[in-house]
Each structure stands twice: as C-alpha cells, then as structure tokens.
Design a protein around this motif. Structure first.
Motif, PDB file in Angstrom:
ATOM      1  N   ASP A 149      55.740  11.711  34.505  1.00  0.00           N
ATOM      2  CA  ASP A 149      56.265  11.786  35.874  1.00  0.00           C
ATOM      3  C   ASP A 149      57.319  10.693  36.036  1.00  0.00           C
ATOM      4  O   ASP A 149      57.079   9.649  36.638  1.00  0.00           O
ATOM      5  N   GLN A 150      58.479  10.939  35.478  1.00  0.00           N
ATOM      6  CA  GLN A 150      59.570   9.959  35.473  1.00  0.00           C
ATOM      7  C   GLN A 150      60.884  10.718  35.549  1.00  0.00           C
ATOM      8  O   GLN A 150      61.113  11.652  34.773  1.00  0.00           O
ATOM      9  N   SER A 151      61.735  10.349  36.480  1.00  0.00           N
ATOM     10  CA  SER A 151      63.002  11.065  36.626  1.00  0.00           C
ATOM     11  C   SER A 151      63.937  10.763  35.458  1.00  0.00           C
ATOM     12  O   SER A 151      63.819   9.745  34.793  1.00  0.00           O
ATOM     13  N   VAL A 152      64.859  11.668  35.226  1.00  0.00           N
ATOM     14  CA  VAL A 152      65.846  11.544  34.151  1.00  0.00           C
ATOM     15  C   VAL A 152      67.157  11.080  34.766  1.00  0.00           C
ATOM     16  O   VAL A 152      67.613  11.636  35.774  1.00  0.00           O
ATOM     17  N   GLU A 153      67.757  10.079  34.161  1.00  0.00           N
ATOM     18  CA  GLU A 153      69.003   9.504  34.652  1.00  0.00           C
ATOM     19  C   GLU A 153      70.124  10.546  34.642  1.00  0.00           C
ATOM     20  O   GLU A 153      70.241  11.352  33.721  1.00  0.00           O
ATOM     21  N   ALA A 154      70.975  10.479  35.666  1.00  0.00           N
ATOM     22  CA  ALA A 154      72.088  11.418  35.817  1.00  0.00           C
ATOM     23  C   ALA A 154      73.016  11.389  34.606  1.00  0.00           C
ATOM     24  O   ALA A 154      73.534  12.437  34.197  1.00  0.00           O
ATOM     25  N   MET A 177      72.155  21.585  23.458  1.00  0.00           N
ATOM     26  CA  MET A 177      71.507  20.856  24.546  1.00  0.00           C
ATOM     27  C   MET A 177      70.148  20.321  24.105  1.00  0.00           C
ATOM     28  O   MET A 177      69.791  19.181  24.412  1.00  0.00           O
ATOM     29  N   LEU A 178      69.395  21.123  23.369  1.00  0.00           N
ATOM     30  CA  LEU A 178      68.095  20.662  22.872  1.00  0.00           C
ATOM     31  C   LEU A 178      68.249  19.481  21.925  1.00  0.00           C
ATOM     32  O   LEU A 178      67.435  18.546  21.944  1.00  0.00           O
ATOM     33  N   LEU A 179      69.296  19.505  21.105  1.00  0.00           N
ATOM     34  CA  LEU A 179      69.538  18.378  20.197  1.00  0.00           C
ATOM     35  C   LEU A 179      69.928  17.124  20.976  1.00  0.00           C
ATOM     36  O   LEU A 179      69.481  16.019  20.656  1.00  0.00           O
ATOM     37  N   GLN A 180      70.735  17.285  22.014  1.00  0.00           N
ATOM     38  CA  GLN A 180      71.109  16.124  22.826  1.00  0.00           C
ATOM     39  C   GLN A 180      69.891  15.591  23.578  1.00  0.00           C
ATOM     40  O   GLN A 180      69.743  14.378  23.751  1.00  0.00           O
ATOM     41  N   ILE A 181      69.015  16.466  24.030  1.00  0.00           N
ATOM     42  CA  ILE A 181      67.769  16.035  24.674  1.00  0.00           C
ATOM     43  C   ILE A 181      66.989  15.128  23.720  1.00  0.00           C
ATOM     44  O   ILE A 181      66.533  14.054  24.110  1.00  0.00           O
ATOM     45  N   ALA A 182      66.878  15.544  22.464  1.00  0.00           N
ATOM     46  CA  ALA A 182      66.181  14.713  21.469  1.00  0.00           C
ATOM     47  C   ALA A 182      66.922  13.396  21.246  1.00  0.00           C
ATOM     48  O   ALA A 182      66.294  12.332  21.143  1.00  0.00           O
ATOM     49  N   ALA A 183      68.258  13.442  21.180  1.00  0.00           N
ATOM     50  CA  ALA A 183      69.054  12.231  20.981  1.00  0.00           C
ATOM     51  C   ALA A 183      68.900  11.257  22.148  1.00  0.00           C
ATOM     52  O   ALA A 183      69.020  10.042  21.968  1.00  0.00           O
ATOM     53  N   GLU A 184      68.607  11.775  23.333  1.00  0.00           N
ATOM     54  CA  GLU A 184      68.421  10.935  24.525  1.00  0.00           C
ATOM     55  C   GLU A 184      66.988  10.399  24.630  1.00  0.00           C
ATOM     56  O   GLU A 184      66.626   9.802  25.633  1.00  0.00           O
ATOM     57  N   GLU A 185      66.186  10.628  23.571  1.00  0.00           N
ATOM     58  CA  GLU A 185      64.779  10.198  23.558  1.00  0.00           C
ATOM     59  C   GLU A 185      63.966  10.916  24.635  1.00  0.00           C
ATOM     60  O   GLU A 185      63.043  10.358  25.221  1.00  0.00           O
ATOM     61  N   LEU A 186      64.322  12.168  24.884  1.00  0.00           N
ATOM     62  CA  LEU A 186      63.604  13.011  25.831  1.00  0.00           C
ATOM     63  C   LEU A 186      62.971  14.166  25.064  1.00  0.00           C
ATOM     64  O   LEU A 186      63.205  14.326  23.869  1.00  0.00           O
ATOM     65  N   GLY A 187      62.193  14.955  25.763  1.00  0.00           N
ATOM     66  CA  GLY A 187      61.617  16.150  25.175  1.00  0.00           C
ATOM     67  C   GLY A 187      61.962  17.355  26.023  1.00  0.00           C
ATOM     68  O   GLY A 187      62.120  17.242  27.244  1.00  0.00           O
ATOM     69  N   PRO A 228      60.801  17.085  35.021  1.00  0.00           N
ATOM     70  CA  PRO A 228      61.677  16.478  36.019  1.00  0.00           C
ATOM     71  C   PRO A 228      62.963  17.271  36.249  1.00  0.00           C
ATOM     72  O   PRO A 228      63.481  17.317  37.354  1.00  0.00           O
ATOM     73  N   VAL A 229      63.463  17.908  35.175  1.00  0.00           N
ATOM     74  CA  VAL A 229      64.715  18.659  35.259  1.00  0.00           C
ATOM     75  C   VAL A 229      64.541  19.986  34.531  1.00  0.00           C
ATOM     76  O   VAL A 229      63.910  20.048  33.475  1.00  0.00           O
ATOM     77  N   VAL A 230      65.122  21.029  35.099  1.00  0.00           N
ATOM     78  CA  VAL A 230      65.211  22.327  34.434  1.00  0.00           C
ATOM     79  C   VAL A 230      66.678  22.743  34.485  1.00  0.00           C
ATOM     80  O   VAL A 230      67.287  22.715  35.549  1.00  0.00           O
ATOM     81  N   ILE A 231      67.214  23.078  33.322  1.00  0.00           N
ATOM     82  CA  ILE A 231      68.569  23.619  33.280  1.00  0.00           C
ATOM     83  C   ILE A 231      68.462  25.087  32.891  1.00  0.00           C
ATOM     84  O   ILE A 231      67.855  25.434  31.880  1.00  0.00           O
ATOM     85  N   ILE A 232      69.053  25.927  33.717  1.00  0.00           N
ATOM     86  CA  ILE A 232      69.142  27.350  33.410  1.00  0.00           C
ATOM     87  C   ILE A 232      70.524  27.576  32.795  1.00  0.00           C
ATOM     88  O   ILE A 232      71.541  27.299  33.432  1.00  0.00           O
TER      89      ILE A 232
END
Length: 180
Positions: A27-32, A113-123, A82-86
């Motif tokens: 439960d943590q927001s993702v930076e813009a 986008m999935l690869l950048q999500i991983a690069a941003e230390e997100l899932g 926290p975020v959903v991108i369609i």
C-alpha cells in the motif's frame, strides 16, 4: 542442488531476468516520474510503418480499479494496485497507414512497459483483455471510450509485496539452427 541460476549478459538481461508477473502490491503510491518513465518506455516500442497505434489510460481512482478487477476473472490484481495502465490500440491510427500488425505493436509496447516497471524496482502483471471481446467491451463502456479505441492490455503495478526473483528459463531444446 540448491545452486542459484546465473543471469547472463549485462544490464538489459538483468532487467529481463527480474521481470516477473507480480499480482500483490504494498500500500504505497508510485511516484509520478516512475509512471512517466514507464509510459515513455511503452512509446519507444517498434511499430509497423512507425504508426505508434497506442494510447494509454492511467487509472489511480480506487473505485475504477475495483471495477476493472471485476471485468475479467484474472483482473483481481487491479483492485489493490496503486496504478493501473490500460494500453489501448487506436484502430484509426493503425488503419491510416494500412498497419495490419497493430497487435504486435501494442504487445511490444506492453512488454517495454513491463520491463521498465522491473527497472523501476516495481512489480506488475500483464492482464490480457483483447482479443476477449466481452472484456474489452466492459472497459470501453466503463470508461466511455470511442469505438476506434480498443482496450488491449491492462497493467496493474506498484511496489511489490514480494521481491522479484530471477528464474532461469533458458532451454536449449527450443533452439533450432538452420532447419527444424
């Protein structure tokens, strides 16, 4: 035994290796800035005739995410993300340059986008909506999308509840040289 699989080949392979389908989030927001870099990565994908037939709907509204989670039996992760991108395909843009390959274009965009999500230390996780017409129609209706805007994939993401672990999927038996 317990030997840990080894990753091969530099920073790109490192990011590819740690990309996992993550379905639970803190439960943590993702930076813009991170969201923007993820969108930029999507827009760097190759596309037939350089048509770039993608458009994006970024959803952070709790009620909307709950609704998305109910649009497919597999979309549950959207509820707590926290975020959903369609990721959407603009069929008019594709048609204007006779791009019959838009599904591949939007798939490449989603993978970037999935690869950048991983690069941003997100899932995050790729939820397929197209070609299931019923799922796509639910998104179109809920978000009041024009007919030429087709919801293709849905990507819930955020700070992962578990660490993305490398899993070695390399399989030499699937490689054929010169002939099958």
């Amino acid at each position: 035994g317990d030997a840990k699989p080894k990753q091969r080949g530099g920073i790109i392979m490192e990011v590819i290796g740690k990309r996992r389908s993550i379905r639970s989030f803190r439960d943590q927001s993702v930076e813009a800035e991170k969201i923007e870099r993820i969108l930029q990565a999507g827009m760097q994908a190759p596309s037939a005739h350089n048509s770039q037939p993608w458009e994006f709907l970024v959803v952070t509204d709790k009620e909307a995410k709950v609704n998305i989670a109910q649009m497919s039996p597999y979309a549950g992760p959207a509820k707590a993300a926290p975020v959903v991108i369609i990721v959407m395909a603009n069929l008019e843009t594709a048609k204007a340059v006779n791009n019959l390959w838009w599904q591949q274009d939007v798939s490449a965009c989603t993978q970037n986008m999935l690869l950048q999500i991983a690069a941003e230390e997100l899932g995050g996780v790729w939820l397929g909506f197209y070609p299931d017409e019923e799922r796509a129609k639910k998104v179109q209706t809920y978000f009041n999308l024009p007919d030429h805007i087709l919801p293709f994939s849905v990507i819930p993401f955020g700070y992962s509840a578990q660490e993305n672990q490398f899993v070695d999927r390399f399989d030499k038996t699937k490689i054929h040289w010169e002939k099958y």
